[in-house]
Design a protein around this motif. Structure first.
Motif, PDB file in Angstrom:
ATOM      1  N   GLU A 132     -36.537 -28.456  78.507  1.00 28.57           N
ATOM      2  CA  GLU A 132     -37.065 -29.824  78.570  1.00 28.57           C
ATOM      3  C   GLU A 132     -36.169 -30.705  79.428  1.00 28.57           C
ATOM      4  O   GLU A 132     -36.636 -31.565  80.166  1.00 28.57           O
ATOM      5  CB  GLU A 132     -37.178 -30.399  77.160  1.00 28.57           C
ATOM      6  CG  GLU A 132     -37.840 -31.768  77.126  1.00 28.57           C
ATOM      7  CD  GLU A 132     -38.121 -32.229  75.715  1.00 28.57           C
ATOM      8  OE1 GLU A 132     -38.477 -33.402  75.551  1.00 28.57           O
ATOM      9  OE2 GLU A 132     -37.986 -31.414  74.784  1.00 28.57           O
ATOM     10  N   SER A 245     -42.392 -33.215  60.431  1.00 28.88           N
ATOM     11  CA  SER A 245     -42.056 -32.268  61.490  1.00 28.88           C
ATOM     12  C   SER A 245     -42.936 -32.544  62.695  1.00 28.88           C
ATOM     13  O   SER A 245     -44.148 -32.746  62.562  1.00 28.88           O
ATOM     14  CB  SER A 245     -42.258 -30.820  61.017  1.00 28.88           C
ATOM     15  OG  SER A 245     -41.966 -29.904  62.064  1.00 28.88           O
ATOM     16  N   SER A 246     -42.318 -32.566  63.886  1.00 31.37           N
ATOM     17  CA  SER A 246     -43.068 -32.725  65.130  1.00 31.37           C
ATOM     18  C   SER A 246     -42.350 -31.960  66.227  1.00 31.37           C
ATOM     19  O   SER A 246     -41.139 -31.727  66.151  1.00 31.37           O
ATOM     20  CB  SER A 246     -43.212 -34.203  65.511  1.00 31.37           C
ATOM     21  OG  SER A 246     -41.953 -34.777  65.806  1.00 31.37           O
ATOM     22  N   GLU A 247     -43.112 -31.585  67.245  1.00 32.66           N
ATOM     23  CA  GLU A 247     -42.542 -30.812  68.349  1.00 32.66           C
ATOM     24  C   GLU A 247     -43.375 -31.057  69.596  1.00 32.66           C
ATOM     25  O   GLU A 247     -44.598 -30.895  69.572  1.00 32.66           O
ATOM     26  CB  GLU A 247     -42.535 -29.323  68.009  1.00 32.66           C
ATOM     27  CG  GLU A 247     -41.948 -28.439  69.108  1.00 32.66           C
ATOM     28  CD  GLU A 247     -41.927 -26.980  68.713  1.00 32.66           C
ATOM     29  OE1 GLU A 247     -41.680 -26.140  69.601  1.00 32.66           O
ATOM     30  OE2 GLU A 247     -42.175 -26.672  67.535  1.00 32.66           O
ATOM     31  N   THR A 309     -51.615 -28.283  63.101  1.00 34.10           N
ATOM     32  CA  THR A 309     -51.050 -29.197  64.087  1.00 34.10           C
ATOM     33  C   THR A 309     -52.105 -30.135  64.662  1.00 34.10           C
ATOM     34  O   THR A 309     -53.274 -29.777  64.813  1.00 34.10           O
ATOM     35  CB  THR A 309     -50.402 -28.415  65.239  1.00 34.10           C
ATOM     36  OG1 THR A 309     -51.368 -27.523  65.804  1.00 34.10           O
ATOM     37  CG2 THR A 309     -49.209 -27.624  64.746  1.00 34.10           C
ATOM     38  N   SER A 316     -44.473 -37.066  74.106  1.00 33.39           N
ATOM     39  CA  SER A 316     -43.689 -36.755  72.911  1.00 33.39           C
ATOM     40  C   SER A 316     -44.341 -37.395  71.696  1.00 33.39           C
ATOM     41  O   SER A 316     -44.640 -38.595  71.705  1.00 33.39           O
ATOM     42  CB  SER A 316     -42.248 -37.267  73.054  1.00 33.39           C
ATOM     43  OG  SER A 316     -41.607 -36.680  74.164  1.00 33.39           O
ATOM     44  N   GLN A 320     -39.596 -36.996  63.619  1.00 33.08           N
ATOM     45  CA  GLN A 320     -39.524 -36.840  62.166  1.00 33.08           C
ATOM     46  C   GLN A 320     -39.003 -38.124  61.527  1.00 33.08           C
ATOM     47  O   GLN A 320     -38.066 -38.748  62.021  1.00 33.08           O
ATOM     48  CB  GLN A 320     -38.599 -35.674  61.822  1.00 33.08           C
ATOM     49  CG  GLN A 320     -38.410 -35.439  60.332  1.00 33.08           C
ATOM     50  CD  GLN A 320     -37.472 -34.271  60.063  1.00 33.08           C
ATOM     51  OE1 GLN A 320     -37.180 -33.483  60.954  1.00 33.08           O
ATOM     52  NE2 GLN A 320     -36.991 -34.166  58.841  1.00 33.08           N
TER      53      GLN A 320
END
Length: 332
Positions: A132, A245-247, A309, A316, A320
């Motif tokens: 990234e 939670s996030s990604e 999800t 982005s 969290q």
């Protein structure tokens, strides 16, 4: 901001009459006009020529109409006192999925300096590379701030407004790095290949551009100012929720649960048929909360009930710990 107005008209002549009145009521003639125009292709030439003749200093773009006013001509205009600029800083390139020949050709080219330096730092240990970080550096490699802003002191800029093509990452990062204490608001210009033959259509002081960005930097105003943002028509479907939670652009879990199933349950609770509502113009959003109010919105572009999800239309997802609400924005 000196003056602002949104004109909704049924005919080009009615819109031109409103623009004439706006011009006559504008006492300061040296300021920059910011505009976003939605009009049929056969009326664009006369309207943009009118704007250019009244306001030689201008920045603007072609935009999509509001859902409730698709049959109307719309033009949002604001007269501003600031420093207009034009940017050619590139953002992230579109991914070329499955284009074997394009990938093969690019593999023989030398990496940009910014990416080469990143690889060199790890001495061949690719397992330690933060990919990234590489993409972020490549979006900023060999780029500079727009020439009009290079002599401006950071403390002399309070806000920056700009219109961009579909890849705003470069200009967004450059502005934030150069003016860390300013407020930036960027707007993506609408796609116009079937209207003007250009990917996007940007206007700047008589010139027309198909890429990059145009904008204006505003100086601090005298006295105390306040900003309130409202989202009329946005209906909350859920109470406050916590992202656990996030990604990337994905929300993985909400309150340690499946966010997509939570959305489906909220739709059912409000009498929305998930099989039919997706066929309409209704859109679902995740609102990030601050002080009990929505601070910013992210459009939901997809969801997976089995994995859970939710994908957002952003680079982005909220991190969290963020407090969010899921809402529905209807076309009515």
């Amino acid at each position: 901001m000196i003056r602002a107005q949104t004109v909704v008209a049924r005919t080009p002549s009615a819109l031109l009459a409103s623009l004439d009145r706006f011009h006559l009521q504008s006492k300061r003639k040296g300021d920059t006009l910011l505009f976003a125009l939605s009009a049929p292709s056969d009326a664009l030439s006369i309207i943009t020529s009118h704007l250019k003749s009244h306001f030689p200093r201008h920045i603007g773009c072609l935009s999509s109409p509001l859902p409730a006013y698709r049959s109307y001509i719309m033009c949002a205009i604001a007269l501003l006192d600031g420093i207009a600029f034009r940017s050619t800083i590139a953002g992230r390139a579109d991914p070329q999925v499955g284009r074997w020949h394009a990938a093969r050709h690019s593999s023989t080219q030398q990496l940009p300096a910014a990416q080469s330096n990143v690889f060199g730092e790890f001495n061949g240990d690719l397992g330690r590379i933060n990919w990234e970080d590489i993409w972020d550096r490549s979006a900023m490699s060999a780029q500079e701030i727009p020439v009009e802003l290079r002599t401006v002191r950071p403390e002399d800029v309070s806000s920056i407004l700009y219109f961009s093509d579909k890849a705003p990452e470069g200009i967004a990062k450059a502005l934030k790095a150069t003016f860390p204490h300013s407020h930036e608001a960027g707007f993506l210009a609408s796609s116009t290949p079937f209207i003007t033959g250009r990917p996007v259509t940007l206007f700047h002081d008589g010139e027309i551009y198909s890429d990059g960005a145009i904008g204006i930097a505003l100086q601090p105003s005298l006295g105390h100012t306040s900003l309130t943002v409202e989202f009329p028509g946005l209906v909350d479907l859920t109470p406050d929720l916590h992202i656990t939670s996030s990604e990337g652009n994905l929300i993985v879990t909400v309150d340690h649960g499946n966010p997509t199933r939570l959305l489906l349950a909220a739709m059912y609770k409000h009498g929305l048929d998930s099989r039919n509502v997706l066929l309409k113009d209704d859109e679902f959003y995740v609102g990030v909360m601050s002080g009990g109010k929505v601070e910013r919105l992210h459009r939901i572009i997809s969801g997976d009930p089995s994995r859970g999800t939710i994908a957002l239309g952003t680079m982005s997802a909220p991190p969290q710990g963020s407090i969010i609400r899921v809402g529905l924005w209807t076309s009515e």
